[in-house]
Design a protein around this motif. Structure first.
Motif, mmCIF file in Angstrom:
data_model
loop_
_atom_site.group_PDB
_atom_site.id
_atom_site.type_symbol
_atom_site.label_atom_id
_atom_site.label_comp_id
_atom_site.label_asym_id
_atom_site.label_seq_id
_atom_site.Cartn_x
_atom_site.Cartn_y
_atom_site.Cartn_z
ATOM 1 N N THR A 1 -44.167 -5.692 4.522
ATOM 2 C CA THR A 1 -44.965 -6.892 5.089
ATOM 3 C C THR A 1 -45.229 -8.005 4.096
ATOM 4 N N GLY A 2 -43.687 -8.623 4.294
ATOM 5 C CA GLY A 2 -42.990 -9.553 3.682
ATOM 6 C C GLY A 2 -44.078 -10.263 2.137
ATOM 7 N N GLY A 3 -44.084 -8.581 1.219
ATOM 8 C CA GLY A 3 -44.489 -8.805 0.056
ATOM 9 C C GLY A 3 -43.257 -8.704 -0.698
ATOM 10 N N SER A 4 -44.129 -8.107 -1.975
ATOM 11 C CA SER A 4 -42.869 -7.813 -2.826
ATOM 12 C C SER A 4 -43.325 -6.682 -3.730
ATOM 13 N N ALA A 5 -42.467 -5.990 -5.016
ATOM 14 C CA ALA A 5 -42.756 -5.280 -5.419
ATOM 15 C C ALA A 5 -41.999 -5.388 -7.381
ATOM 16 N N TYR A 6 -42.848 -4.729 -7.930
ATOM 17 C CA TYR A 6 -42.450 -5.073 -9.894
ATOM 18 C C TYR A 6 -42.398 -4.042 -10.144
ATOM 19 N N GLN A 7 -41.362 -4.397 -11.759
ATOM 20 C CA GLN A 7 -42.244 -3.295 -12.803
ATOM 21 C C GLN A 7 -42.710 -3.876 -13.530
ATOM 22 N N GLY A 8 -43.340 -3.872 -14.285
ATOM 23 C CA GLY A 8 -43.361 -4.222 -15.606
ATOM 24 C C GLY A 8 -43.970 -2.880 -16.496
ATOM 25 N N LEU A 9 -43.211 -3.604 -18.339
ATOM 26 C CA LEU A 9 -43.972 -2.800 -19.260
ATOM 27 C C LEU A 9 -44.775 -2.781 -20.233
ATOM 28 N N THR A 10 -44.407 -3.909 -19.987
ATOM 29 C CA THR A 10 -46.045 -4.462 -21.211
ATOM 30 C C THR A 10 -47.259 -5.370 -20.345
ATOM 31 N N GLN A 11 -48.205 -5.485 -21.150
ATOM 32 C CA GLN A 11 -49.631 -6.032 -20.172
ATOM 33 C C GLN A 11 -49.061 -7.243 -20.081
ATOM 34 N N ALA A 12 -48.143 -7.864 -21.643
ATOM 35 C CA ALA A 12 -47.898 -9.766 -21.216
ATOM 36 C C ALA A 12 -47.038 -10.396 -19.590
ATOM 37 N N ARG A 13 -46.386 -9.029 -19.793
ATOM 38 C CA ARG A 13 -45.146 -8.992 -18.088
ATOM 39 C C ARG A 13 -45.920 -8.586 -16.681
ATOM 40 N N VAL A 14 -47.026 -7.778 -17.155
ATOM 41 C CA VAL A 14 -47.483 -7.343 -16.251
ATOM 42 C C VAL A 14 -48.718 -8.710 -15.496
ATOM 43 N N THR A 15 -49.058 -9.370 -16.474
ATOM 44 C CA THR A 15 -49.778 -9.931 -16.647
ATOM 45 C C THR A 15 -49.730 -11.392 -16.045
ATOM 46 N N ARG A 16 -48.696 -11.981 -16.190
ATOM 47 C CA ARG A 16 -47.165 -12.867 -15.747
ATOM 48 C C ARG A 16 -47.025 -12.347 -14.066
ATOM 49 N N ILE A 17 -46.451 -11.283 -14.235
ATOM 50 C CA ILE A 17 -46.353 -11.024 -12.471
ATOM 51 C C ILE A 17 -47.017 -11.252 -11.510
ATOM 52 N N LEU A 18 -48.207 -10.976 -12.630
ATOM 53 C CA LEU A 18 -49.394 -11.453 -11.484
ATOM 54 C C LEU A 18 -50.331 -12.469 -11.450
ATOM 55 N N ASP A 19 -49.927 -13.399 -12.270
ATOM 56 C CA ASP A 19 -50.353 -14.671 -11.763
ATOM 57 C C ASP A 19 -49.136 -15.072 -11.360
ATOM 58 N N GLU A 20 -48.067 -15.025 -10.590
ATOM 59 C CA GLU A 20 -46.710 -15.354 -10.273
ATOM 60 C C GLU A 20 -46.971 -15.027 -8.838
ATOM 61 N N SER A 21 -47.072 -13.704 -8.833
ATOM 62 C CA SER A 21 -47.127 -13.031 -7.136
ATOM 63 C C SER A 21 -48.473 -14.019 -6.268
ATOM 64 N N LEU A 22 -49.302 -14.284 -7.257
ATOM 65 C CA LEU A 22 -50.608 -14.779 -6.153
ATOM 66 C C LEU A 22 -50.653 -16.437 -6.137
ATOM 67 N N GLN A 23 -49.284 -16.729 -6.890
ATOM 68 C CA GLN A 23 -49.469 -17.715 -6.719
ATOM 69 C C GLN A 23 -48.473 -18.414 -5.762
#
Length: 181
Positions: free
Chosen positions: A157-179
């Protein structure tokens, strides 16, 4: 906490909803026998009035009530199918449209014959519309993630997938993918 940060930081005209998905036992002690997909908070703009507050306050309260079901399985493929179809049906022109899946990263649907990965990939390819693009963004947490499968699904779908092992990494991934959207 990552979801709370996303909802709290998003603009009032950002439309967000919240679903949960699991399998459930109809008879205690037996194998899961049904898929449970719950639309906890319907999709709406965060600044809209909702049940005595705003969509944002409803989402934050719902996020605070989320609790994992350790007995339930993860019907990931079926949840993606349902969410993606609904997102396509309610597409908003001129906006970033996405289905964000937060998961432990594996399809564990024991409720009926499994939906094969090939069928889900075919469905996403058929459903995806370049004029009305809805991206699938998969964010998996934990160590037993099948990131390769999530990447294949997201890339369809033109999207992407990520793996986050910490809450800080998950937050950063969400921010980056939405921006990036």
């Amino acid at each position: 906490q990552s979801l709370r940060s996303l909802v709290a930081a998003s603009a009032p005209d950002t439309e967000i909803g919240l679903w949960t998905f699991t399998t459930a036992e109809l008879v205690p002690g037996q194998s899961p026998t049904r898929l449970v997909t719950e639309k906890v908070v319907p999709v709406a703009a965060l600044g809209e009035a909702a049940d005595g507050g705003t969509q944002r306050s409803q989402l934050l309260a719902a996020i605070d009530r989320l609790a994992p079901d350790p007995q339930g399985g993860t019907p990931l493929y079926r949840a993606i199918t349902e969410a993606y179809e609904e997102a396509m049906a309610s597409y908003a022109y001129g906006r970033f449209n996405a289905v964000i899946i937060l998961t432990d990263g594996r399809d564990e649907d024991e409720t009926r014959p499994a939906l094969p990965l090939a069928d889900l990939l075919d469905d996403l390819q058929r459903t995806y519309d370049g004029i009305r693009p809805v991206k699938l963004i998969a964010l998996a947490y934990g160590e037993e993630v099948d990131l390769g499968v999530l990447q294949r699904l997201s890339e369809t779908t033109g999207g992407s997938a990520y793996q986050g092992l910490t809450q800080a990494r998950v937050t950063r991934i969400l921010d980056e993918s939405l921006q990036a959207g």
